[in-house]
Scaffold this motif. Structure first.
Motif, short mmCIF file in Angstrom:
data_model
loop_
_atom_site.label_atom_id
_atom_site.label_comp_id
_atom_site.label_asym_id
_atom_site.label_seq_id
_atom_site.Cartn_x
_atom_site.Cartn_y
_atom_site.Cartn_z
N PHE A 222 8.25 4.63 -6.23
CA PHE A 222 8.64 3.45 -5.47
C PHE A 222 10.15 3.41 -5.38
O PHE A 222 10.84 3.66 -6.36
N GLU A 223 10.65 3.10 -4.19
CA GLU A 223 12.09 2.90 -4.04
C GLU A 223 12.31 1.73 -3.09
O GLU A 223 11.50 1.47 -2.20
N SER A 224 13.40 1.03 -3.30
CA SER A 224 13.73 -0.09 -2.43
C SER A 224 15.23 -0.32 -2.50
O SER A 224 15.88 0.02 -3.48
N GLY A 225 15.76 -0.90 -1.43
CA GLY A 225 17.17 -1.24 -1.42
C GLY A 225 17.69 -1.51 -0.03
O GLY A 225 16.98 -1.32 0.97
N PRO A 226 18.95 -1.95 0.05
CA PRO A 226 19.57 -2.24 1.34
C PRO A 226 19.67 -0.99 2.20
O PRO A 226 19.85 0.12 1.68
N ARG A 227 19.56 -1.20 3.52
CA ARG A 227 19.71 -0.08 4.45
C ARG A 227 20.11 -0.62 5.82
O ARG A 227 19.39 -1.43 6.40
N ASP A 228 21.22 -0.16 6.33
CA ASP A 228 21.69 -0.50 7.68
C ASP A 228 21.64 -2.00 7.97
O ASP A 228 21.19 -2.42 9.02
N GLY A 229 22.08 -2.80 7.03
CA GLY A 229 22.09 -4.24 7.21
C GLY A 229 20.76 -4.91 6.94
O GLY A 229 20.67 -6.12 6.92
N PHE B 269 16.66 -3.95 4.91
CA PHE B 269 16.11 -3.58 3.61
C PHE B 269 14.98 -2.58 3.81
O PHE B 269 14.24 -2.66 4.80
N LEU B 270 14.86 -1.64 2.89
CA LEU B 270 13.86 -0.58 2.96
C LEU B 270 13.02 -0.57 1.70
O LEU B 270 13.54 -0.68 0.59
N VAL B 271 11.70 -0.45 1.87
CA VAL B 271 10.76 -0.27 0.76
C VAL B 271 9.93 0.95 1.08
O VAL B 271 9.37 1.06 2.18
N VAL B 272 9.85 1.90 0.14
CA VAL B 272 9.03 3.10 0.31
C VAL B 272 8.20 3.30 -0.94
O VAL B 272 8.74 3.35 -2.06
N ALA B 273 6.89 3.41 -0.76
CA ALA B 273 5.98 3.67 -1.88
C ALA B 273 5.15 4.91 -1.52
O ALA B 273 4.64 5.01 -0.41
N ARG B 274 5.04 5.81 -2.46
CA ARG B 274 4.22 7.01 -2.29
C ARG B 274 3.29 7.11 -3.48
O ARG B 274 3.74 6.98 -4.62
N PHE B 275 2.01 7.34 -3.20
CA PHE B 275 1.06 7.48 -4.30
C PHE B 275 -0.13 8.30 -3.85
O PHE B 275 -0.42 8.39 -2.66
N PRO B 276 -0.81 8.94 -4.81
CA PRO B 276 -1.98 9.75 -4.46
C PRO B 276 -3.03 8.86 -3.78
O PRO B 276 -3.22 7.71 -4.19
N HIS B 277 -3.64 9.40 -2.73
CA HIS B 277 -4.69 8.59 -2.10
C HIS B 277 -6.01 8.78 -2.83
O HIS B 277 -6.25 9.79 -3.48
N LYS B 278 -6.82 7.75 -2.73
CA LYS B 278 -8.14 7.75 -3.35
C LYS B 278 -9.19 7.94 -2.27
O LYS B 278 -8.91 7.72 -1.11
N ASP B 279 -10.38 8.27 -2.66
CA ASP B 279 -11.49 8.27 -1.70
C ASP B 279 -11.59 6.88 -1.13
O ASP B 279 -11.41 5.89 -1.82
N GLY B 280 -11.86 6.77 0.14
CA GLY B 280 -11.99 5.46 0.75
C GLY B 280 -10.74 5.05 1.52
O GLY B 280 -10.78 4.12 2.29
N VAL B 281 -9.60 5.74 1.31
CA VAL B 281 -8.41 5.46 2.11
C VAL B 281 -8.54 6.30 3.36
O VAL B 281 -8.62 7.51 3.30
#
Length: 106
Positions: A84-91, A93-105
């Motif tokens: 997970f990462e988050s923070g200010p960006r170009d005036g 805000f940016l949030v990025v989450a990456r995680f393994p997908h499970k069956d059903g996604v």
């Protein structure tokens, strides 16, 4: 708030759903009226959720600060085996989450 959804993936995964929910809540509180883009992507190994809010044209929303939303998301994503990462960006805000997908996604 204008929200644009990009990507062909749904938010069936609870962690992905919570990331988007909290990021939209934060954008509403801290950058009222700012455009927001939500992108959900899945490849063969992971789901990536990216939420980008632009700069607000309105005065920033009042906030007492010290909330636990982003901290809670970071922990939730970590427990799902992701990053997970988050923070200010170009005036905005940016949030990025990456995680393994499970069956059903899908």
């Amino acid at each position: 708030m204008r929200v644009e959804l990009r990507g062909e993936e749904s938010l069936r995964d609870r962690t992905a759903h919570r990331v988007v929910q909290e990021a939209l809540t934060n954008a509403t509180k801290h950058a009222p009226g700012a455009p927001v883009t939500v992108e959900v992507r899945k490849d063969s190994t992971e789901v990536t959720v990216t939420v980008t809010s632009g700069a607000s044209e309105a005065a920033p929303g009042r906030s007492r600060g010290g909330g636990l939303g982003l901290i809670g998301l970071r922990e939730r994503v970590r427990l799902a085996g992701g990053t997970f990462e988050s923070g200010p960006r170009d005036g905005g805000f940016l949030v990025v989450a990456r995680f393994p997908h499970k069956d059903g996604v899908r």
